[in-house]
Enzyme design. Structure first.
Site, PDB file in Angstrom:
ATOM      1  N   THR A 182       0.815  -1.213   0.000  1.00 48.48           N
ATOM      2  CA  THR A 182       0.000   0.000   0.000  1.00 48.48           C
ATOM      3  C   THR A 182       0.847   1.262   0.000  1.00 48.48           C
ATOM      4  OG1 THR A 182      -1.759  -1.144   1.128  1.00 48.48           O
ATOM      5  CG2 THR A 182      -1.779   1.220   1.323  1.00 48.48           C
ATOM      6  N   GLU A 210      -2.741 -27.908  30.171  1.00 53.07           N
ATOM      7  CA  GLU A 210      -3.916 -28.788  30.010  1.00 53.07           C
ATOM      8  C   GLU A 210      -3.579 -29.986  29.126  1.00 53.07           C
ATOM      9  OE1 GLU A 210      -8.244 -27.563  29.730  1.00 53.07           O
ATOM     10  OE2 GLU A 210      -7.235 -25.712  29.151  1.00 53.07           O
ATOM     11  N   SER A 268       1.338  -7.582  -0.286  1.00 52.12           N
ATOM     12  CA  SER A 268       2.080  -8.575   0.512  1.00 52.12           C
ATOM     13  C   SER A 268       1.270  -9.829   0.804  1.00 52.12           C
ATOM     14  CB  SER A 268       2.602  -7.947   1.804  1.00 52.12           C
ATOM     15  OG  SER A 268       1.574  -7.744   2.729  1.00 52.12           O
ATOM     16  N   THR A 320       1.612  -4.264   4.571  1.00 52.89           N
ATOM     17  CA  THR A 320       1.547  -4.533   6.017  1.00 52.89           C
ATOM     18  C   THR A 320       0.942  -5.894   6.343  1.00 52.89           C
ATOM     19  OG1 THR A 320      -0.555  -3.347   6.115  1.00 52.89           O
ATOM     20  CG2 THR A 320       1.435  -2.098   6.666  1.00 52.89           C
ATOM     21  N   ASP A 321       0.217  -6.498   5.389  1.00 47.99           N
ATOM     22  CA  ASP A 321      -0.504  -7.740   5.700  1.00 47.99           C
ATOM     23  C   ASP A 321       0.412  -8.864   6.187  1.00 47.99           C
ATOM     24  OD1 ASP A 321      -2.812  -6.473   4.961  1.00 47.99           O
ATOM     25  OD2 ASP A 321      -3.100  -7.575   3.093  1.00 47.99           O
ATOM     26  N   TYR A 338      -8.123   1.109  -3.959  1.00 47.72           N
ATOM     27  CA  TYR A 338      -6.800   1.447  -4.478  1.00 47.72           C
ATOM     28  C   TYR A 338      -6.110   0.181  -4.949  1.00 47.72           C
ATOM     29  CZ  TYR A 338      -4.709  -0.420  -0.227  1.00 47.72           C
ATOM     30  OH  TYR A 338      -4.319  -1.254   0.785  1.00 47.72           O
ATOM     31  N   LYS A 389       0.381  -7.309  13.227  1.00 51.14           N
ATOM     32  CA  LYS A 389      -0.673  -6.409  12.739  1.00 51.14           C
ATOM     33  C   LYS A 389      -1.934  -6.722  13.516  1.00 51.14           C
ATOM     34  CE  LYS A 389      -2.838  -4.576   8.572  1.00 51.14           C
ATOM     35  NZ  LYS A 389      -2.924  -4.551   7.108  1.00 51.14           N
TER      36      LYS A 389
HETATM   37  N1  GLU Z   1      -2.876  -6.025   1.012  1.00 57.94           N
HETATM   38  C1  GLU Z   1      -1.966  -4.931   1.097  1.00 57.94           C
HETATM   39  C2  GLU Z   1      -0.560  -5.439   1.379  1.00 57.94           C
HETATM   40  O1  GLU Z   1      -0.291  -6.048   2.371  1.00 57.94           O
HETATM   41  C3  GLU Z   1      -2.557  -3.969   2.038  1.00 57.94           C
HETATM   42  C4  GLU Z   1      -1.886  -3.664   3.288  1.00 57.94           C
HETATM   43  C5  GLU Z   1      -0.756  -2.671   3.193  1.00 57.94           C
HETATM   44  O2  GLU Z   1       0.078  -2.669   2.325  1.00 57.94           O
HETATM   45  O3  GLU Z   1      -0.710  -1.870   4.088  1.00 57.94           O
HETATM   46  O4  GLU Z   1       0.298  -5.240   0.563  1.00 57.94           O
END
Ligand code: GLU
Length: 367
Positions: A51, A323, A97, A130-131, A64, A203
């Site tokens: 992103t 457990e 990602s 970020t994923d 986007y 995340k």
């Molecule tokens: N799906 C995207 C990725 O991980 C969105 C999340 C991001 O980049 O912040 O590339």
């Protein structure tokens, strides 16, 4: 009309690019992104998409496409970044990602190792979606010696959004990568003014800018435009890393199986049938699951699969023999590693020939 030799050259270039793209790799170093000022630290930005390089699309108010802008364009948007480092850029991949692969991970690890071995960089910044950022950070953390800084950075809003967070995050990541105090800490994640270690970071929110948290220990530091501050001393290097960079993709298959009420053994049995070498349970609570699932996991362990109990809860430790009698059943407790990181560690261990539950448990225990 093109001359025939030009045509065949373009065919070769096209073929090479198509092959590289199909492997998720786009490669090639760019010219320096900022003016050289020999007094400043040399930072190489390795771009993978995400992103942070995304551009708005007309499909909806918030729609986007990720991975649209070049790393040079990202650098240009981060005003003043040329006053803190000499920056060059390389495009390693152009993906969201969610499509991250082991092939890209190995390309990153090998490139970073080469840059540091030849003393061509003082730090590396990786732009990344970020994923799966925490997975790439953890993989690199295990594969590279914890020397010069390796910093992963991304954004929650595309570059064209109102109040895009990418430029400030990138500036902060370069600051951290250029900082002496970031050395010896393994791979780091920098977003939203916070610095996280690769083991703990995760995340936690689908859209918020403050999505990355280190649920067990908190961030290891903070960064603003004038300072980089760490609250904890650098880790002492662990004996188990780096794992050998001779390892290559594909790594052994390790499946994550998500526990829930009314869980049966079907998914576990399917994983064994499909040839998984290991299973990570994203268990309820303290890494737990139904009796039927435990019995299937025990059968898998008896067949030689590495069975790791992690938790779907999101924070805390999965402890041994609470457990569940791990000693008797041949299971490994993931401790503080979430399922997606436990999967990577299990893969690296199996690829290195470590499969006995006690040995795998020792490796999970090392921070
Ligand atoms: N799906 C995207 C990725 O991980 C969105 C999340 C991001 O980049 O912040 O590339």
């Amino acid at each position: 009309m093109k001359a025939p030799w030009k045509k065949s050259i373009s065919r070769v270039v096209f073929l090479f690019t198509a092959l590289a793209l199909s492997a998720g790799i786009t490669a090639a170093a760019d010219a320096p992104a900022t003016q050289r000022n020999a007094a400043l630290p040399r930072i190489v930005v390795l771009a993978t998409g995400g992103t942070i390089a995304g551009q708005t699309d007309a499909r909806s108010e918030i729609g986007y496409n990720s991975a649209q802008l070049s790393p040079k364009q990202l650098i240009l948007a981060a005003r003043g970044i040329d006053t803190i480092a000499q920056i060059s850029t390389e495009q390693i991949a152009s993906i969201g990602s969610q499509d991250m692969t082991e092939t890209v991970w190995f390309a990153l690890a090998n490139r970073i190792r080469a840059l540091f071995e030849r003393n061509e960089a003082d730090g590396v910044v990786i732009t990344h979606g970020t994923d799966t950022m925490e997975e790439t950070a953890f993989f690199l953390d295990r594969m590279l010696a914890p020397g010069k800084p390796v910093v992963l950075v991304g954004a929650m809003r595309p570059a064209t959004a109102n109040s895009a967070d990418g430029p400030a995050n990138l500036y902060a990541a370069v600051e951290v990568a250029a900082s002496q105090s970031a050395r010896g800490r393994g791979a780091l994640v920098v977003l939203n003014g916070t610095i996280h270690g690769a083991r703990d970071v995760q995340k936690t929110h689908t859209t918020a800018l403050e999505t990355f948290h280190s649920p067990n220990y908190g961030p290891i530091g903070y960064v603003d435009p004038s300072s980089v501050r760490f609250g904890v001393p650098a880790n002492t290097p662990s004996s188990a890393r780096p794992y050998s960079l001779k390892l290559t993709a594909p790594l052994p298959r390790v499946d994550i199986i998500y526990a829930h009420a009314q869980m049966d053994s079907a998914m576990i049995e399917d994983a064994v049938k499909r040839g998984a070498r290991g299973i990570v349970l994203a268990g309820v609570g303290d890494g737990n699951c139904s009796k039927a699932a435990i019995e299937a996991l025990q059968r898998a362990s008896a067949q030689g699969l590495v069975v790791v109990r992690a938790s779907r809860v999101g924070s805390g430790y999965v402890n041994r023999n609470v457990e569940i009698d791990d000693d008797k059943l041949g299971f490994v407790a993931a401790l503080d590693l979430n399922p997606q990181k436990a999967r990577i560690l299990a893969q690296l261990l199996i690829a290195s020939g470590v499969t006995a539950p006690a040995a795998v448990q020792r490796a999970f225990g090392e921070i």
